[in-house]
Design a protein around this motif. Structure first.
Motif, PDB file in Angstrom:
ATOM      1  N   TYR A 162       0.847  -1.187   0.000  1.00  0.00           N
ATOM      2  CA  TYR A 162       0.000   0.000   0.000  1.00  0.00           C
ATOM      3  C   TYR A 162       0.885   1.239   0.000  1.00  0.00           C
ATOM      4  N   GLN A 205     -15.879  -5.922  -2.246  1.00  0.00           N
ATOM      5  CA  GLN A 205     -15.150  -4.723  -2.681  1.00  0.00           C
ATOM      6  C   GLN A 205     -15.586  -3.486  -1.893  1.00  0.00           C
ATOM      7  N   LYS A 206     -16.886  -3.352  -1.674  1.00  0.00           N
ATOM      8  CA  LYS A 206     -17.388  -2.198  -0.909  1.00  0.00           C
ATOM      9  C   LYS A 206     -16.838  -2.220   0.515  1.00  0.00           C
ATOM     10  N   GLN A 207     -16.929  -3.377   1.153  1.00  0.00           N
ATOM     11  CA  GLN A 207     -16.457  -3.511   2.535  1.00  0.00           C
ATOM     12  C   GLN A 207     -14.949  -3.295   2.623  1.00  0.00           C
ATOM     13  N   LEU A 208     -14.224  -3.806   1.639  1.00  0.00           N
ATOM     14  CA  LEU A 208     -12.770  -3.652   1.604  1.00  0.00           C
ATOM     15  C   LEU A 208     -12.389  -2.172   1.547  1.00  0.00           C
ATOM     16  N   GLU A 209     -13.069  -1.405   0.700  1.00  0.00           N
ATOM     17  CA  GLU A 209     -12.785   0.025   0.597  1.00  0.00           C
ATOM     18  C   GLU A 209     -13.069   0.743   1.917  1.00  0.00           C
ATOM     19  N   LYS A 214     -10.273  -0.221   4.378  1.00  0.00           N
ATOM     20  CA  LYS A 214      -9.014   0.439   4.000  1.00  0.00           C
ATOM     21  C   LYS A 214      -9.027   1.892   4.442  1.00  0.00           C
ATOM     22  N   ARG A 215     -10.132   2.577   4.202  1.00  0.00           N
ATOM     23  CA  ARG A 215     -10.234   3.976   4.626  1.00  0.00           C
ATOM     24  C   ARG A 215     -10.124   4.074   6.141  1.00  0.00           C
ATOM     25  N   ASP A 222      -4.423   2.646   1.276  1.00  0.00           N
ATOM     26  CA  ASP A 222      -4.769   3.014  -0.102  1.00  0.00           C
ATOM     27  C   ASP A 222      -6.206   2.738  -0.441  1.00  0.00           C
TER      28      ASP A 222
END
Length: 170
Positions: A4, A157-161, A164-165, A170
């Motif tokens: 990252y 993908q939504k949960q991962l973003e 990450k935030r 990244d």
């Protein structure tokens, strides 16, 4: 394993401290040395993103399932002698070793290549481990969904973003 951008400066400092402060490398300009290490890490990220984009384009062109992305990306990476996943550690460590031997900012190398490579891989593993930790955290939130479904992939993908935030990645 994933690198990252938010971890790059941490890795650069760890390489500096582990190799220069410990006496494995002697450098003439510490700041330039750090910039050189940083450039290798940024180049890895650039190439990794480029491969991912090319693999996604190829999936779309061939109308393949998104689940084939990693397999296609691995095949492309192998063709280019580029390391992804666990092999990323070796690829980055080899690039850094090559840099140390060629850099005008590295005055002397006191440790064997194998010793330096081992130290580099430990640093990289420690700071790139977040990928597996993120995956576990995301999957904890998605227990109610069936894996390998389009709904799971979208929600993953939504949960991962979000995660990450939350962690400043990244």
């Amino acid at each position: 394993m994933r690198l990252y951008s938010s971890k790059i400066s941490t890795i650069v400092e760890a390489v500096n401290k582990t190799l220069v402060d410990a006496g494995d490398l002697e450098v003439s300009d510490r700041e330039e040395f750090k910039r050189d290490v940083e450039s290798i890490l940024k180049e890895y990220r650039r190439k990794d993103r480029e491969l991912t984009d090319r693999a996604k384009d190829e999936l779309e062109r061939k109308k393949l399932a998104y689940s084939d992305l990693f397999k296609l990306k691995r095949s492309m990476a192998d063709d280019q002698d580029f390391g992804i996943g666990e092999e990323a550690l070796n690829w980055i460590a080899n690039q850094l070793l090559e840099l140390f031997m060629q850099s005008k900012f590295v005055s002397e190398i006191y440790a064997d290549d194998s010793v330096i490579r081992k130290k580099l891989k430990e640093i990289l593993r420690r700071h790139m481990q977040a990928d597996e930790d993120l995956d576990r955290e995301v999957r904890r939130h998605l227990k109610h969904l069936t894996e390998n479904t389009s709904t799971f992939e979208i929600e993953y993908q939504k949960q991962l973003e979000l995660i990450k935030r939350k962690h400043g990645l990244d």
